[in-house]
Design an enzyme around this catalytic site. Structure first.
Site, PDB file in Angstrom:
ATOM      1  N   TYR A 281       0.986  -1.096   0.077  1.00 20.43           N
ATOM      2  CA  TYR A 281       0.038   0.010   0.103  1.00 20.43           C
ATOM      3  C   TYR A 281       0.756   1.572  -0.003  1.00 20.43           C
ATOM      4  CZ  TYR A 281      -3.759   2.993   1.134  1.00 20.43           C
ATOM      5  OH  TYR A 281      -4.727   4.172   1.083  1.00 20.43           O
TER       6      TYR A 281
ATOM      7  N   ARG B   7     -16.632  13.322 -32.777  1.00 22.39           N
ATOM      8  CA  ARG B   7     -15.933  14.490 -32.028  1.00 22.39           C
ATOM      9  C   ARG B   7     -16.245  15.778 -32.804  1.00 22.39           C
ATOM     10  NH1 ARG B   7     -13.182  13.187 -27.333  1.00 22.39           N
ATOM     11  NH2 ARG B   7     -15.411  13.081 -27.333  1.00 22.39           N
TER      12      ARG B   7
ATOM     13  N   PHE C 126     -10.070  19.814 -23.910  1.00 22.73           N
ATOM     14  CA  PHE C 126     -10.504  18.564 -23.937  1.00 22.73           C
ATOM     15  C   PHE C 126     -11.596  18.144 -23.152  1.00 22.73           C
ATOM     16  CE2 PHE C 126     -10.322  14.018 -22.720  1.00 22.73           C
ATOM     17  CZ  PHE C 126     -10.569  13.434 -24.151  1.00 22.73           C
ATOM     18  N   THR C 127     -12.606  17.212 -23.424  1.00 24.36           N
ATOM     19  CA  THR C 127     -13.959  17.073 -22.622  1.00 24.36           C
ATOM     20  C   THR C 127     -13.612  17.053 -21.110  1.00 24.36           C
ATOM     21  OG1 THR C 127     -13.452  14.586 -22.983  1.00 24.36           O
ATOM     22  CG2 THR C 127     -14.986  15.972 -24.565  1.00 24.36           C
TER      23      THR C 127
ATOM     24  N   LYS D  44      -2.232   6.279 -22.768  1.00 23.91           N
ATOM     25  CA  LYS D  44      -1.980   6.522 -24.441  1.00 23.91           C
ATOM     26  C   LYS D  44      -0.612   6.305 -24.729  1.00 23.91           C
ATOM     27  CE  LYS D  44      -5.807   9.022 -23.828  1.00 23.91           C
ATOM     28  NZ  LYS D  44      -6.468   9.147 -22.421  1.00 23.91           N
TER      29      LYS D  44
ATOM     30  N   PHE E 157     -22.010  12.618 -24.786  1.00 23.62           N
ATOM     31  CA  PHE E 157     -21.619  11.557 -25.776  1.00 23.62           C
ATOM     32  C   PHE E 157     -21.412  10.221 -25.410  1.00 23.62           C
ATOM     33  CE2 PHE E 157     -17.348  11.447 -24.804  1.00 23.62           C
ATOM     34  CZ  PHE E 157     -16.865  12.575 -23.939  1.00 23.62           C
TER      35      PHE E 157
ATOM     36  N   ASP F  71      -0.724  19.408 -20.578  1.00 31.65           N
ATOM     37  CA  ASP F  71      -1.230  18.206 -20.631  1.00 31.65           C
ATOM     38  C   ASP F  71      -0.397  17.198 -21.642  1.00 31.65           C
ATOM     39  OD1 ASP F  71      -2.488  15.867 -21.405  1.00 31.65           O
ATOM     40  OD2 ASP F  71      -4.593  16.898 -21.653  1.00 31.65           O
TER      41      ASP F  71
HETATM   42  O1  PLI Z   1      -8.685   8.983 -20.003  1.00 37.04           O
HETATM   43  P1  PLI Z   1      -8.078   9.491 -18.991  1.00 37.04           P
HETATM   44  O2  PLI Z   1      -8.636   9.779 -17.729  1.00 37.04           O
HETATM   45  O3  PLI Z   1      -6.739   8.672 -18.556  1.00 37.04           O
HETATM   46  O4  PLI Z   1      -7.132  10.763 -19.676  1.00 37.04           O
HETATM   47  C1  PLI Z   1      -8.086  12.067 -19.781  1.00 37.04           C
HETATM   48  C2  PLI Z   1      -7.343  12.850 -20.744  1.00 37.04           C
HETATM   49  C3  PLI Z   1      -6.722  13.830 -20.727  1.00 37.04           C
HETATM   50  N1  PLI Z   1      -6.194  14.586 -21.505  1.00 37.04           N
HETATM   51  C4  PLI Z   1      -6.053  14.216 -23.078  1.00 37.04           C
HETATM   52  C5  PLI Z   1      -5.654  15.109 -24.067  1.00 37.04           C
HETATM   53  C6  PLI Z   1      -6.818  13.229 -23.337  1.00 37.04           C
HETATM   54  O5  PLI Z   1      -6.890  12.737 -24.704  1.00 37.04           O
HETATM   55  C7  PLI Z   1      -7.492  12.485 -22.277  1.00 37.04           C
HETATM   56  C8  PLI Z   1      -8.338  11.251 -22.542  1.00 37.04           C
HETATM   57  N2  PLI Z   1      -8.566  10.905 -23.946  1.00 37.04           N
HETATM   58  C9  PLI Z   1      -9.263   9.700 -24.139  1.00 37.04           C
HETATM   59  C10 PLI Z   1     -10.194   8.967 -23.557  1.00 37.04           C
HETATM   60  C11 PLI Z   1      -9.606   9.647 -25.658  1.00 37.04           C
HETATM   61  O6  PLI Z   1     -10.275   8.931 -26.199  1.00 37.04           O
HETATM   62  O7  PLI Z   1      -8.953  10.542 -26.385  1.00 37.04           O
END
Ligand code: PLI
Length: 477
Positions: free
Chosen positions: A75, A384, A127-128, A261, A450, A218
């Site tokens: 932990y 998008r 970003f959303t 990513k 969405f 970011d």
């Molecule tokens: O999906 P998360 O919570 O690990 O990350 C959120 C996030 C933050 N910044 C950017 C630029 C993103 O692209 C992002 C998440 N993007 C997703 C889920 C996508 O499908 O693009």
């Protein structure tokens, strides 16, 4: 001349495979109806090629899988955390690390700690989840991306750049005290994965420093951004990705990323060199994410992330994913399909405004196109456009600047034949585009609609499209 890749072939071979299933047009019609014409609500087993996102869907390397076996499930104080911390220090030049369960966990804590009600947050396109967290903390987002970002056909090499005059005007209007930070993204997602240049990032740094405003990056797809700088920005052709990355990160105060990513791992992180921000952010970490040495990730993933961060700066890794997207975009352009150019760093973005120019924006052309692509191919993309934007406070639809369908490329997952198949089916759809019409709501959630919203096709065009497809290809494909 930029450093060339030594071969255009994929820099990996495949060790484990997962079968995929191509359903029939009849099954796909039933599946998309069941999903309320929303590709998020499709079951993955009904999808042939899943280009919804590159988030959490990339293939890990053998070294990352080996790293998972080294997870020390403590932990507090697990050895994997210290390995990730060392990777962040060495690769990014950042002293302090805060792990989070994913990118939005980082956005939540940063917004909650640094934004006060009434603050204004300028950014190079929203970003959303980023904007929603800023708004939930009482802030207001202002877009300061250059106008070329809103033009899918503009060939500007750095469509993710900040419009410095707009930013300066915003600071003059609101005052630096109301602007806790400028929110800069690398490889700007909603602009079609378009990069920011080092020249522009440096100028943002200089401008904000004059006013005492912080810069938060970011860094979710920062490796691809560094690759674009190497390929496109004068003076960087002979610099390594690691050098470019260090230079970018030296210009910001705090970075956060979704590890899902380019690090290929289900997690996230925040990093900084400022002990005061570190301490303030850390205080809330155990409340929302987890203890300081795991932050909501499993320690197996913490270890795999340390490996993933190192691999990100390997020139063959970032270049291979960006070049794969470039190949995809190039094949779509050759097929005459309207897509965002130049190729960005995460996906091929189909321009629904030009593809379905007969569908009014109020009828959600990008949502209709994402559903139609699935129907004729089994390929799942993501809307998008206006559906991805929530209504304003008066309940009016906010028409998006870009109506795109994103066909994202998970890293190291699909091959050129998957791309060729996709281009072939989208070309057929383009030739029959007049069959596709808009969508209307059946049920609409109030935030991030969405994800769970359900819609229906206007005039039942789904049936007619399926019939036309069967007439050309038969019932079986
Ligand atoms: O999906 P998360 O919570 O690990 O990350 C959120 C996030 C933050 N910044 C950017 C630029 C993103 O692209 C992002 C998440 N993007 C997703 C889920 C996508 O499908 O693009």
């Amino acid at each position: 001349m930029p450093i060339p890749r030594r071969s255009w072939a994929e820099p990996f071979k495949i060790k484990v495979v997962e079968p995929v299933r191509l359903t029939t047009p009849g099954q796909r019609l039933a599946a998309i109806r069941e999903a309320g014409y929303n590709t998020f609500l499709l079951k993955s087993e009904d999808v042939y090629i899943d280009l919804l996102t590159d988030s959490g869907t990339s293939a890990m390397s053998d070294r990352q899988w080996a790293g998972m076996m080294l997870g020390d499930e403590a932990y507090a104080g697990s050895r994997n955390f210290y390995r990730l911390e060392a990777a962040v220090q060495r690769l990014y030049g950042y002293r302090y690390l805060i792990p989070t369960h994913q990118g939005r966990g980082a956005e939540h804590i940063i917004s909650r700690i640094l934004i006060k009600p009434g603050d204004v947050i300028a950014g190079n396109m929203y970003f959303t989840t980023t904007r929603l967290h800023q708004e939930l903390a009482g802030g207001r987002f202002e877009d300061v991306v250059i106008p070329e970002a809103h033009d899918p056909a503009s060939e500007h090499p750095f469509k993710g750049n900040v419009d410095l005059a707009k930013l300066e005007a915003l600071i003059a209007r609101h005052g630096a005290a109301r602007m806790p930070y400028v929110s800069v993204a690398a490889t700007v997602n909603m602009a079609g994965g378009q990069p920011i240049s080092l020249e522009n990032l440096r100028a943002v740094r200089e401008l904000t420093a004059r006013h005492g405003i912080r810069v938060i990056l970011d860094a979710t797809r920062v490796a691809e951004n560094a690759y674009f700088i190497q390929q496109r920005e004068p003076g960087y052709a002979h610099k390594s990705l690691a050098e470019i990355l260090r230079e970018m990160l030296s210009l910001v105060d705090i970075l956060y990323m979704s590890g899902r990513k380019c690090a290929g791992v289900r997690g996230g992180l925040i990093a900084t060199n400022h002990p005061e921000y570190y301490n303030r952010l850390l205080e809330w970490l155990p409340v929302y994410e987890g203890f300081a040495t795991y932050g909501g990730m499993s320690t197996k993933e913490v270890e795999a992330m340390a490996v993933g961060l190192r691999e990100m700066t390997d020139p063959t890794v970032a270049s291979a994913s960006a070049d794969f997207v470039k190949y995809f975009v190039g094949r779509m352009v050759e097929a005459g399909i309207p897509v965002v150019t130049p190729a960005g760093g995460l996906a091929c973005h189909v321009d629904a405004s030009r593809f379905l120019s007969h569908v009014p924006q109020a009828d959600y052309p990008a949502g209709a196109l994402a559903a139609a692509i699935y129907l004729v191919s089994g390929v799942r993309g993501m809307e998008r456009g206006t559906l991805s934007t929530d209504r304003d406070k008066e309940g009016r639809d906010v028409l998006a600047d870009l109506e795109l369908v994103r066909l994202a490329m998970p890293r190291r997952v699909y091959t050129m034949s998957h791309i060729e198949y996709t281009v072939d089916r989208v070309r057929w759809l383009y030739e029959h585009r007049d069959l596709v019409q808009g969508l209307q709501w059946v049920s609409e959630p109030p935030v991030l609609r969405f994800f769970f919203g359900r819609l229906r096709p206007l005039n039942d065009w789904g049936n007619r499209l399926a019939d036309a497809f069967i007439a050309d290809f038969g019932e079986a494909v």
